[in-house]
Design an enzyme around this catalytic site. Structure first.
Site, PDB file in Angstrom:
ATOM      1  N   ASN A 223      25.334  71.371  28.984  1.00  0.00           N
ATOM      2  CA  ASN A 223      24.047  71.059  29.437  1.00  0.00           C
ATOM      3  C   ASN A 223      23.516  70.347  28.207  1.00  0.00           C
ATOM      4  O   ASN A 223      23.300  70.561  27.182  1.00  0.00           O
ATOM      5  CB  ASN A 223      23.226  72.414  29.172  1.00  0.00           C
ATOM      6  CG  ASN A 223      21.650  72.077  29.710  1.00  0.00           C
ATOM      7  OD1 ASN A 223      21.254  70.956  29.721  1.00  0.00           O
ATOM      8  ND2 ASN A 223      21.213  73.163  30.077  1.00  0.00           N
TER       9      ASN A 223
ATOM     10  N   ARG B  75      10.729  78.695  24.350  1.00  0.00           N
ATOM     11  CA  ARG B  75      10.527  77.509  24.991  1.00  0.00           C
ATOM     12  C   ARG B  75      10.160  77.412  26.558  1.00  0.00           C
ATOM     13  O   ARG B  75      10.985  77.871  27.333  1.00  0.00           O
ATOM     14  CB  ARG B  75      11.865  76.534  24.918  1.00  0.00           C
ATOM     15  CG  ARG B  75      11.762  75.169  25.395  1.00  0.00           C
ATOM     16  CD  ARG B  75      13.137  74.582  25.508  1.00  0.00           C
ATOM     17  NE  ARG B  75      12.864  73.233  26.088  1.00  0.00           N
ATOM     18  CZ  ARG B  75      13.845  72.587  26.321  1.00  0.00           C
ATOM     19  NH1 ARG B  75      14.942  72.942  26.609  1.00  0.00           N
ATOM     20  NH2 ARG B  75      13.828  71.121  26.924  1.00  0.00           N
TER      21      ARG B  75
ATOM     22  N   TYR C 138      12.002  77.784  32.004  1.00  0.00           N
ATOM     23  CA  TYR C 138      13.517  78.099  31.457  1.00  0.00           C
ATOM     24  C   TYR C 138      13.657  79.819  31.382  1.00  0.00           C
ATOM     25  O   TYR C 138      14.860  80.231  30.923  1.00  0.00           O
ATOM     26  CB  TYR C 138      13.933  77.484  30.111  1.00  0.00           C
ATOM     27  CG  TYR C 138      13.805  76.224  30.068  1.00  0.00           C
ATOM     28  CD1 TYR C 138      14.794  75.127  30.862  1.00  0.00           C
ATOM     29  CD2 TYR C 138      12.945  75.313  29.527  1.00  0.00           C
ATOM     30  CE1 TYR C 138      14.676  73.973  30.812  1.00  0.00           C
ATOM     31  CE2 TYR C 138      12.798  74.009  29.685  1.00  0.00           C
ATOM     32  CZ  TYR C 138      13.776  73.366  30.245  1.00  0.00           C
ATOM     33  OH  TYR C 138      13.758  71.936  30.416  1.00  0.00           O
TER      34      TYR C 138
ATOM     35  N   GLU D 265      28.525  69.246  34.405  1.00  0.00           N
ATOM     36  CA  GLU D 265      27.107  69.388  33.842  1.00  0.00           C
ATOM     37  C   GLU D 265      26.258  70.289  34.504  1.00  0.00           C
ATOM     38  O   GLU D 265      26.410  70.486  35.633  1.00  0.00           O
ATOM     39  CB  GLU D 265      26.722  68.076  34.363  1.00  0.00           C
ATOM     40  CG  GLU D 265      25.262  67.823  33.735  1.00  0.00           C
ATOM     41  CD  GLU D 265      24.722  66.393  34.470  1.00  0.00           C
ATOM     42  OE1 GLU D 265      25.600  65.458  34.555  1.00  0.00           O
ATOM     43  OE2 GLU D 265      23.457  66.122  34.457  1.00  0.00           O
TER      44      GLU D 265
ATOM     45  N   ALA E 116      18.034  66.853  27.351  1.00  0.00           N
ATOM     46  CA  ALA E 116      17.179  65.395  27.421  1.00  0.00           C
ATOM     47  C   ALA E 116      18.088  64.368  27.157  1.00  0.00           C
ATOM     48  O   ALA E 116      18.042  63.342  27.606  1.00  0.00           O
ATOM     49  CB  ALA E 116      15.922  65.479  26.389  1.00  0.00           C
TER      50      ALA E 116
ATOM     51  N   ARG F  91      11.053  68.105  38.698  1.00  0.00           N
ATOM     52  CA  ARG F  91      10.214  67.729  37.746  1.00  0.00           C
ATOM     53  C   ARG F  91      10.046  66.205  37.400  1.00  0.00           C
ATOM     54  O   ARG F  91      10.194  65.422  38.531  1.00  0.00           O
ATOM     55  CB  ARG F  91      10.989  68.377  36.457  1.00  0.00           C
ATOM     56  CG  ARG F  91      11.191  69.966  36.670  1.00  0.00           C
ATOM     57  CD  ARG F  91      12.069  70.561  35.547  1.00  0.00           C
ATOM     58  NE  ARG F  91      11.299  70.699  34.131  1.00  0.00           N
ATOM     59  CZ  ARG F  91      11.745  70.586  32.986  1.00  0.00           C
ATOM     60  NH1 ARG F  91      12.993  70.920  32.953  1.00  0.00           N
ATOM     61  NH2 ARG F  91      10.871  70.519  31.969  1.00  0.00           N
TER      62      ARG F  91
HETATM   63  C1  DQA Z   1      17.729  70.795  30.980  1.00  0.00           C
HETATM   64  C2  DQA Z   1      16.628  69.662  31.672  1.00  0.00           C
HETATM   65  C3  DQA Z   1      16.609  68.419  30.892  1.00  0.00           C
HETATM   66  O1  DQA Z   1      15.536  67.648  31.476  1.00  0.00           O
HETATM   67  C4  DQA Z   1      15.818  68.950  29.659  1.00  0.00           C
HETATM   68  O2  DQA Z   1      15.502  67.873  28.641  1.00  0.00           O
HETATM   69  C5  DQA Z   1      16.233  70.151  28.923  1.00  0.00           C
HETATM   70  C6  DQA Z   1      16.867  71.226  29.724  1.00  0.00           C
HETATM   71  C7  DQA Z   1      17.832  71.960  31.902  1.00  0.00           C
HETATM   72  O3  DQA Z   1      18.708  72.818  31.599  1.00  0.00           O
HETATM   73  O4  DQA Z   1      17.127  72.183  32.776  1.00  0.00           O
HETATM   74  O5  DQA Z   1      16.528  70.235  27.655  1.00  0.00           O
HETATM   75  O6  DQA Z   1      18.873  70.275  30.718  1.00  0.00           O
END
Ligand code: DQA
Length: 147
Positions: A74, A18, A23, A98, A77, A107
């Site tokens: 985590n 992804r 990431y 978190e 979204a 972003r």
């Molecule tokens: C996320 C950031 C979120 O906005 C995104 O939807 C994710 C990953 C991150 O780890 O940077 O799925 O949580």
């Protein structure tokens, strides 16, 4: 032994495939192995859970008591709009940190808001996978300080 529950939310099973520019190239498996080994070095046992489903994450949070002393989450979204996950964290008395792999503040605007943050002990944002290790250390310190 201290037990921490690691929860990764939707689409984090896609790590490695992804948006690698956001990431990185490492997989969820690698992430879980890294955090588990790091935690073990600090005498902590980690249980890893990933789900793309809000209700499953909520059930896991409810069931975390009394087994776990801390939670690293985590929420993906769900971070930005899941009042249900927020309420689930508020409904248990386990300190929760978190984590976000990417710097959500650099972003899109919709990523700037976390509805989870007010019920978390704190947030670790934008430090890649290392953020999960930092979350484990933060919980260790938090739980130790609370005793
Ligand atoms: C996320 C950031 C979120 O906005 C995104 O939807 C994710 C990953 C991150 O780890 O940077 O799925 O949580």
């Amino acid at each position: 032994m201290l037990r921490i529950l690691l929860i990764n939310g939707p689409n984090l099973n896609r790590l490695g495939k992804r948006e690698p520019e956001v990431y990185g190239n490492a997989t969820l498996d690698m992430l879980e192995q890294d955090v588990t080994a790091f935690a073990k070095g600090h005498g902590i046992e980690i249980s890893c859970f990933q789900s793309n489903h809000e209700g499953d994450i909520i059930d896991m949070l409810h069931d975390a008591e009394p087994t776990f002393s801390g939670i690293v989450i985590n929420p993906g979204a769900f971070t930005h709009y899941s009042y249900a996950i927020r309420d689930a964290i508020a409904s248990i008395s386990i300190p929760t940190v978190e984590v976000h792999i990417s710097n959500v503040h650099a972003r899109e605007e919709f990523r700037h808001l976390s509805v989870i943050a007010p019920v978390a002990v704190g947030q670790i944002i934008g430090l890649g996978f290392y953020g999960y290790n930092l979350a484990v250390l933060a919980l260790l310190d938090y739980i130790g300080g609370r005793k």
